[in-house]
Design a protein around this motif. Structure first.
Motif, PDB file in Angstrom:
ATOM      1  N   THR A  17      42.982  18.328  52.441  1.00 28.57           N
ATOM      2  CA  THR A  17      41.687  17.842  52.386  1.00 28.57           C
ATOM      3  C   THR A  17      40.415  18.325  53.166  1.00 28.57           C
ATOM      4  N   ARG A  18      41.081  18.276  54.492  1.00 22.30           N
ATOM      5  CA  ARG A  18      40.184  18.705  55.454  1.00 22.30           C
ATOM      6  C   ARG A  18      40.336  20.510  55.802  1.00 22.30           C
ATOM      7  N   GLY A  19      41.139  21.074  55.195  1.00 23.64           N
ATOM      8  CA  GLY A  19      41.413  22.480  55.298  1.00 23.64           C
ATOM      9  C   GLY A  19      40.159  23.340  54.646  1.00 23.64           C
ATOM     10  N   PRO A  20      40.138  24.461  54.732  1.00 21.57           N
ATOM     11  CA  PRO A  20      39.068  25.453  54.277  1.00 21.57           C
ATOM     12  C   PRO A  20      39.481  25.857  52.628  1.00 21.57           C
ATOM     13  N   ARG A  21      38.234  26.173  51.835  1.00 20.87           N
ATOM     14  CA  ARG A  21      38.684  26.675  50.656  1.00 20.87           C
ATOM     15  C   ARG A  21      39.963  27.416  50.532  1.00 20.87           C
ATOM     16  N   TYR A 148      36.392  40.823  53.414  1.00 19.52           N
ATOM     17  CA  TYR A 148      34.870  40.823  53.564  1.00 19.52           C
ATOM     18  C   TYR A 148      33.760  40.192  52.944  1.00 19.52           C
ATOM     19  N   ASP A 149      34.735  39.675  51.653  1.00 16.74           N
ATOM     20  CA  ASP A 149      33.512  39.079  50.789  1.00 16.74           C
ATOM     21  C   ASP A 149      34.096  37.962  50.100  1.00 16.74           C
ATOM     22  N   ASP A 150      33.313  36.989  49.496  1.00 16.91           N
ATOM     23  CA  ASP A 150      33.869  35.815  48.686  1.00 16.91           C
ATOM     24  C   ASP A 150      34.242  36.002  47.375  1.00 16.91           C
ATOM     25  N   THR A 155      41.230  31.759  46.238  1.00 17.32           N
ATOM     26  CA  THR A 155      42.582  32.387  46.426  1.00 17.32           C
ATOM     27  C   THR A 155      42.320  33.167  47.824  1.00 17.32           C
ATOM     28  N   LEU A 156      41.365  33.898  48.041  1.00 16.49           N
ATOM     29  CA  LEU A 156      41.555  34.587  49.397  1.00 16.49           C
ATOM     30  C   LEU A 156      40.279  34.294  49.983  1.00 16.49           C
ATOM     31  N   PRO A 157      40.150  33.464  50.947  1.00 15.03           N
ATOM     32  CA  PRO A 157      38.872  32.956  51.757  1.00 15.03           C
ATOM     33  C   PRO A 157      38.113  34.360  52.389  1.00 15.03           C
ATOM     34  N   TRP A 228      50.395  38.764  51.071  1.00 11.41           N
ATOM     35  CA  TRP A 228      50.104  37.678  51.670  1.00 11.41           C
ATOM     36  C   TRP A 228      48.855  37.450  52.351  1.00 11.41           C
ATOM     37  N   SER A 229      48.373  36.529  52.905  1.00 13.79           N
ATOM     38  CA  SER A 229      46.884  36.255  53.411  1.00 13.79           C
ATOM     39  C   SER A 229      46.736  35.046  54.523  1.00 13.79           C
ATOM     40  N   PHE A 230      46.078  35.036  55.192  1.00 18.97           N
ATOM     41  CA  PHE A 230      45.942  34.048  56.424  1.00 18.97           C
ATOM     42  C   PHE A 230      44.417  34.036  56.778  1.00 18.97           C
TER      43      PHE A 230
END
Length: 234
Positions: A17-21, A148-150, A155-157, A228-230
């Motif tokens: 809940t407190r994590g990013p999108r 570099y964008d939204d 899925t990929l912040p 993968w992503s982070f």
């Protein structure tokens, strides 16, 4: 539901809940499970194996046993003080050095120019934890790129890092790919591939970006598949 599962779900809900999108999608990839399974855990429908729960806790940066203590305190209304993490002994065999690129270049291919990572301007390599990469840790052609964008949120912040397998360039419906629509340009984008009959579409997970019909030949624009992503820690 067992007490331990109850503790896990309480802690998991609090941290997600407190994590990013994009946290749920990232956790699913880290634990090698379907995104729907993360939703099931959050809603208390299913709880996963202990291996899955340990992987999810680890992806959130927690020791599993400490994560359960945290969940118990939440349920019992008690104050919880997280202990200072102990720095694990560094084991080089558990880490993989991955080149971190900033742009794309055009290289000669069988049918003309095709895009590839440009090693003329490169960031320091990333050391990635092999267990987090799963089967992709065996790939010899991984590459890192900034997001570099939204366009692919949640899925990929934005401001995250995507890991690309440049050996995986085959058309794969529903998967994410890093692409260069103009192989002579340094710019790249990440899109989800969708097949509709004989036509291919590039899709964004963010509804603000409309689908785009793919016109160039696939092999002339694909750099590799996102595996993968982070989000870098602040």
């Amino acid at each position: 539901m067992s007490k331990l599962s109850t503790y896990f779900v309480a802690a998991f809900k609090a941290e997600v809940t407190r994590g990013p999108r994009g946290t749920q999608a990232r956790l699913a990839r880290a634990a090698n499970i379907a995104p729907g399974q993360v939703t099931d855990i959050l809603k208390g429908r299913k709880f996963g194996t202990e291996e899955t729960k340990r992987a999810l806790a680890s992806a959130l940066g927690w020791d599993y046993e400490e994560f359960l203590k945290y969940g118990r305190c939440l349920l019992e209304g008690k104050e919880y003080k997280r202990p200072e993490p102990k720095a694990p002994a560094y084991d080089p065999s558990l880490y993989l050095s991955v080149p971190f690129y900033t742009k794309i270049k055009a290289v000669a291919g069988p049918g003309g120019k095709t895009p590839a990572p440009d090693d003329s301007e490169i960031n320091p390599p990333l050391l990635l934890y092999k267990p987090s990469l799963g089967k992709y840790a065996k790939s010899k052609l991984l590459a890192a790129f900034n997001i570099y964008d939204d366009s692919m949120e949640p899925t990929l912040p934005k401001q995250g890092t995507a890991i690309i397998d440049t050996a995986d360039r085959d058309i794969n419906d529903g998967k994410l790919f890093l692409l260069a629509l103009n192989p002579s340009s340094e710019k790249y984008l990440i899109r989800r591939l969708r097949r509709d009959g004989d036509e291919l579409y590039l899709m964004s997970d963010n509804d603000a970006y409309p689908p785009k019909l793919l016109k160039p030949a696939w092999e002339k624009i694909v750099v590799g598949r996102v595996v993968w992503s982070f989000l870098p820690q602040e």
